[in-house]
Design an enzyme around this catalytic site. Structure first.
Site, PDB file in Angstrom:
ATOM      1  N   LYS A  13      92.718  44.089  18.118  1.00 48.21           N
ATOM      2  CA  LYS A  13      92.684  43.584  19.490  1.00 48.21           C
ATOM      3  C   LYS A  13      91.746  44.409  20.369  1.00 48.21           C
ATOM      4  O   LYS A  13      90.888  43.866  21.068  1.00 48.21           O
ATOM      5  CB  LYS A  13      94.093  43.596  20.117  1.00 48.21           C
ATOM      6  CG  LYS A  13      95.135  42.817  19.325  1.00 48.21           C
ATOM      7  CD  LYS A  13      96.507  42.868  19.989  1.00 48.21           C
ATOM      8  CE  LYS A  13      97.141  44.259  20.043  1.00 48.21           C
ATOM      9  NZ  LYS A  13      97.499  44.834  18.734  1.00 48.21           N
ATOM     10  N   ARG A  88     104.118  41.116  25.337  1.00 50.54           N
ATOM     11  CA  ARG A  88     104.689  41.547  24.064  1.00 50.54           C
ATOM     12  C   ARG A  88     106.095  41.026  23.853  1.00 50.54           C
ATOM     13  O   ARG A  88     106.697  41.307  22.819  1.00 50.54           O
ATOM     14  CB  ARG A  88     104.745  43.082  24.049  1.00 50.54           C
ATOM     15  CG  ARG A  88     103.640  43.724  23.231  1.00 50.54           C
ATOM     16  CD  ARG A  88     103.855  45.220  23.291  1.00 50.54           C
ATOM     17  NE  ARG A  88     103.254  45.915  22.201  1.00 50.54           N
ATOM     18  CZ  ARG A  88     102.036  46.448  22.198  1.00 50.54           C
ATOM     19  NH1 ARG A  88     101.254  46.291  23.226  1.00 50.54           N
ATOM     20  NH2 ARG A  88     101.600  47.126  21.160  1.00 50.54           N
ATOM     21  N   ARG A 127      92.474  55.346  12.450  1.00 49.91           N
ATOM     22  CA  ARG A 127      91.883  55.013  13.762  1.00 49.91           C
ATOM     23  C   ARG A 127      91.625  56.257  14.605  1.00 49.91           C
ATOM     24  O   ARG A 127      92.427  57.168  14.665  1.00 49.91           O
ATOM     25  CB  ARG A 127      92.858  54.097  14.509  1.00 49.91           C
ATOM     26  CG  ARG A 127      92.566  53.973  15.997  1.00 49.91           C
ATOM     27  CD  ARG A 127      93.210  52.763  16.610  1.00 49.91           C
ATOM     28  NE  ARG A 127      94.658  52.807  16.688  1.00 49.91           N
ATOM     29  CZ  ARG A 127      95.396  51.783  17.110  1.00 49.91           C
ATOM     30  NH1 ARG A 127      94.822  50.634  17.464  1.00 49.91           N
ATOM     31  NH2 ARG A 127      96.699  51.889  17.164  1.00 49.91           N
ATOM     32  N   ARG A 161      95.465  58.962  18.425  1.00 48.17           N
ATOM     33  CA  ARG A 161      96.716  58.708  19.140  1.00 48.17           C
ATOM     34  C   ARG A 161      97.883  59.357  18.418  1.00 48.17           C
ATOM     35  O   ARG A 161      97.977  59.286  17.198  1.00 48.17           O
ATOM     36  CB  ARG A 161      96.963  57.191  19.246  1.00 48.17           C
ATOM     37  CG  ARG A 161      96.143  56.547  20.326  1.00 48.17           C
ATOM     38  CD  ARG A 161      96.169  55.043  20.235  1.00 48.17           C
ATOM     39  NE  ARG A 161      97.521  54.472  20.106  1.00 48.17           N
ATOM     40  CZ  ARG A 161      97.777  53.162  20.149  1.00 48.17           C
ATOM     41  NH1 ARG A 161      96.783  52.317  20.332  1.00 48.17           N
ATOM     42  NH2 ARG A 161      98.995  52.720  20.018  1.00 48.17           N
ATOM     43  N   ARG A 172     106.725  50.241  15.122  1.00 39.98           N
ATOM     44  CA  ARG A 172     105.922  49.358  15.960  1.00 39.98           C
ATOM     45  C   ARG A 172     105.764  47.986  15.313  1.00 39.98           C
ATOM     46  O   ARG A 172     105.764  46.962  15.990  1.00 39.98           O
ATOM     47  CB  ARG A 172     104.556  50.004  16.226  1.00 39.98           C
ATOM     48  CG  ARG A 172     104.661  51.128  17.253  1.00 39.98           C
ATOM     49  CD  ARG A 172     103.553  52.145  17.134  1.00 39.98           C
ATOM     50  NE  ARG A 172     102.237  51.608  17.350  1.00 39.98           N
ATOM     51  CZ  ARG A 172     101.109  52.211  16.978  1.00 39.98           C
ATOM     52  NH1 ARG A 172     101.160  53.390  16.368  1.00 39.98           N
ATOM     53  NH2 ARG A 172      99.955  51.661  17.211  1.00 39.98           N
TER      54      ARG A 172
HETATM   55  P1  ADP Z   1      98.722  48.844  19.447  1.00 39.57           P
HETATM   56  O1  ADP Z   1      97.333  49.345  19.369  1.00 39.57           O
HETATM   57  O2  ADP Z   1      99.622  49.349  18.387  1.00 39.57           O
HETATM   58  O3  ADP Z   1      98.833  47.337  19.549  1.00 39.57           O
HETATM   59  P2  ADP Z   1      99.110  49.572  22.263  1.00 39.57           P
HETATM   60  O4  ADP Z   1      98.107  50.594  22.584  1.00 39.57           O
HETATM   61  O5  ADP Z   1      98.889  48.188  22.757  1.00 39.57           O
HETATM   62  O6  ADP Z   1      99.393  49.547  20.699  1.00 39.57           O
HETATM   63  O7  ADP Z   1     100.544  50.053  22.790  1.00 39.57           O
HETATM   64  C1  ADP Z   1     101.047  51.333  22.486  1.00 39.57           C
HETATM   65  C2  ADP Z   1     102.518  51.407  22.906  1.00 39.57           C
HETATM   66  O8  ADP Z   1     102.632  51.195  24.326  1.00 39.57           O
HETATM   67  C3  ADP Z   1     103.444  50.363  22.297  1.00 39.57           C
HETATM   68  O9  ADP Z   1     103.930  50.774  21.028  1.00 39.57           O
HETATM   69  C4  ADP Z   1     104.556  50.282  23.351  1.00 39.57           C
HETATM   70  O10 ADP Z   1     105.447  51.362  23.255  1.00 39.57           O
HETATM   71  C5  ADP Z   1     103.793  50.442  24.651  1.00 39.57           C
HETATM   72  N1  ADP Z   1     103.367  49.148  25.242  1.00 39.57           N
HETATM   73  C6  ADP Z   1     102.082  48.714  25.412  1.00 39.57           C
HETATM   74  N2  ADP Z   1     102.043  47.506  25.976  1.00 39.57           N
HETATM   75  C7  ADP Z   1     103.342  47.147  26.190  1.00 39.57           C
HETATM   76  C8  ADP Z   1     103.975  45.979  26.737  1.00 39.57           C
HETATM   77  N3  ADP Z   1     103.242  44.933  27.168  1.00 39.57           N
HETATM   78  N4  ADP Z   1     105.330  45.966  26.772  1.00 39.57           N
HETATM   79  C9  ADP Z   1     106.070  46.996  26.343  1.00 39.57           C
HETATM   80  N5  ADP Z   1     105.537  48.109  25.818  1.00 39.57           N
HETATM   81  C10 ADP Z   1     104.192  48.207  25.732  1.00 39.57           C
HETATM   82  P1  ADP Z   2      94.697  47.088  17.905  1.00 36.31           P
HETATM   83  O1  ADP Z   2      94.078  47.233  19.270  1.00 36.31           O
HETATM   84  O2  ADP Z   2      95.034  45.653  17.583  1.00 36.31           O
HETATM   85  O3  ADP Z   2      95.851  48.001  17.694  1.00 36.31           O
HETATM   86  P2  ADP Z   2      92.188  48.297  16.941  1.00 36.31           P
HETATM   87  O4  ADP Z   2      91.151  47.396  17.526  1.00 36.31           O
HETATM   88  O5  ADP Z   2      92.391  49.617  17.568  1.00 36.31           O
HETATM   89  O6  ADP Z   2      93.595  47.493  16.836  1.00 36.31           O
HETATM   90  O7  ADP Z   2      91.859  48.453  15.390  1.00 36.31           O
HETATM   91  C1  ADP Z   2      92.615  49.351  14.558  1.00 36.31           C
HETATM   92  C2  ADP Z   2      91.672  50.125  13.652  1.00 36.31           C
HETATM   93  O8  ADP Z   2      91.106  49.237  12.671  1.00 36.31           O
HETATM   94  C3  ADP Z   2      90.495  50.758  14.377  1.00 36.31           C
HETATM   95  O9  ADP Z   2      90.265  52.037  13.813  1.00 36.31           O
HETATM   96  C4  ADP Z   2      89.324  49.812  14.117  1.00 36.31           C
HETATM   97  O10 ADP Z   2      88.109  50.527  14.025  1.00 36.31           O
HETATM   98  C5  ADP Z   2      89.688  49.172  12.774  1.00 36.31           C
HETATM   99  N1  ADP Z   2      89.329  47.752  12.708  1.00 36.31           N
HETATM  100  C6  ADP Z   2      89.387  46.830  13.716  1.00 36.31           C
HETATM  101  N2  ADP Z   2      89.006  45.613  13.275  1.00 36.31           N
HETATM  102  C7  ADP Z   2      88.725  45.751  11.941  1.00 36.31           C
HETATM  103  C8  ADP Z   2      88.273  44.839  10.917  1.00 36.31           C
HETATM  104  N3  ADP Z   2      88.059  43.545  11.164  1.00 36.31           N
HETATM  105  N4  ADP Z   2      88.095  45.352   9.681  1.00 36.31           N
HETATM  106  C9  ADP Z   2      88.325  46.661   9.411  1.00 36.31           C
HETATM  107  N5  ADP Z   2      88.740  47.566  10.332  1.00 36.31           N
HETATM  108  C10 ADP Z   2      88.944  47.117  11.592  1.00 36.31           C
END
Ligand code: ADP
Ligand code: ADP
Ligand code: ZN
Length: 217
Positions: A13, A88, A127, A161, A172
């Site tokens: 994402k 979420r 990551r 992170r 998660r």
């Molecule tokens: P990911 O990359 O795993 O999708 P995020 O960076 O979006 O994670 O979120 C990290 C953490 O922040 C989540 O595990 C949760 O604890 C909290 N969080 C983020 N967005 C939300 C939301 N919309 N509602 C509740 N908790 C959230």
């Molecule tokens: P999210 O925001 O959904 O938690 P990220 O965009 O941070 O996910 O992606 C998670 C990890 O996977 C990052 O280290 C990113 O560089 C890698 N990544 C993202 N998209 C791809 C893909 N299509 N193929 C392989 N690795 C990916």
């Protein structure tokens, strides 16, 4: 254009949202980044967020809804936004619809990044990001062009992170399955849900999303 990127942790994402932000000129609204900024500031909200994030759980809906409502009220969201990490829960999705309706706005596309669960742990544990500009990288899948130097800002400092460890990732993913995946039928019924193959390489995923946004898919 108002877009949501949906998908489990590590689906891509953030990676895709940053590309769309650059190419379409609308901001990425990443609730996880907002919470991490609160943690770094040491505020009361930050202290609460740290506990919840370290446990791989979700923050309370009312708090997250207020955070997003404040954010979309800002001038840079006038032409739209890319939601990354929100909504979420079904309650958040309903509150979002309500706040958009109040503004005479609505969602254009809800894009689900579909990724096999076994790949997610791999993506998350590898990551990291640029400490200066936040650009995202991966140990194996997305290295900087010049080793140790950010492609975008030239910084040589990177960070990982705290919640990107295998144990927290499992919680998660459970939170995603239990609380977030139920939103998918909600948007499907509204006719807004589009799916892309998140297992494809990063450029290909961007291409698939752009075809949807440009009305070609
Ligand atoms: P990911 O990359 O795993 O999708 P995020 O960076 O979006 O994670 O979120 C990290 C953490 O922040 C989540 O595990 C949760 O604890 C909290 N969080 C983020 N967005 C939300 C939301 N919309 N509602 C509740 N908790 C959230
Ligand atoms: P999210 O925001 O959904 O938690 P990220 O965009 O941070 O996910 O992606 C998670 C990890 O996977 C990052 O280290 C990113 O560089 C890698 N990544 C993202 N998209 C791809 C893909 N299509 N193929 C392989 N690795 C990916
Ligand atoms: Zn950088």
């Amino acid at each position: 254009m108002n877009i949501i990127l949906l998908g489990p942790p590590g689906a891509g994402k953030g990676t895709q949202a940053k590309r769309l932000e650059r190419d379409y000129g609308i901001p990425q609204l990443a609730t996880g980044d907002m919470l991490r900024a609160a943690v770094a500031s040491g505020s009361e909200l930050g202290q609460q967020a740290k506990k919840v994030m370290d446990a791989g759980e979700l923050m309370p809906d009312d708090l997250m809804v207020r955070m997003i409502e404040d954010r979309i009220s800002q001038p840079d969201c006038q032409n739209g936004f890319i939601l990354d990490g929100f909504p979420r829960t079904t309650a958040q999705a309903e509150a979002l619809d309500q706040m958009l309706r109040k503004r005479g706005a609505s969602l254009d596309h809800v894009i689900e990044l579909k990724v096999e669960e076994e790949s997610l742990v791999d993506r998350i544990t590898g990551r990291y990001s640029c400490a200066k500009c936040g650009a995202g990288y991966h140990d194996r899948y997305q290295a900087p062009k010049v080793e140790g130097v950010c492609d975008y800002c030239g910084s040589t400092e990177f960070k990982r992170r705290e919640d990107d460890n295998e144990e927290t990732v499992r919680s998660r993913m459970q939170a995603y399955r239990d609380q977030t995946a139920p939103i998918l039928p909600y948007y499907h019924e509204q006719g807004k849900l589009k799916q892309v193959d998140g297992m494809a390489d990063i450029d290909e995923v961007t291409g698939q999303i752009k075809r949807i946004l440009d009305g070609k898919a």
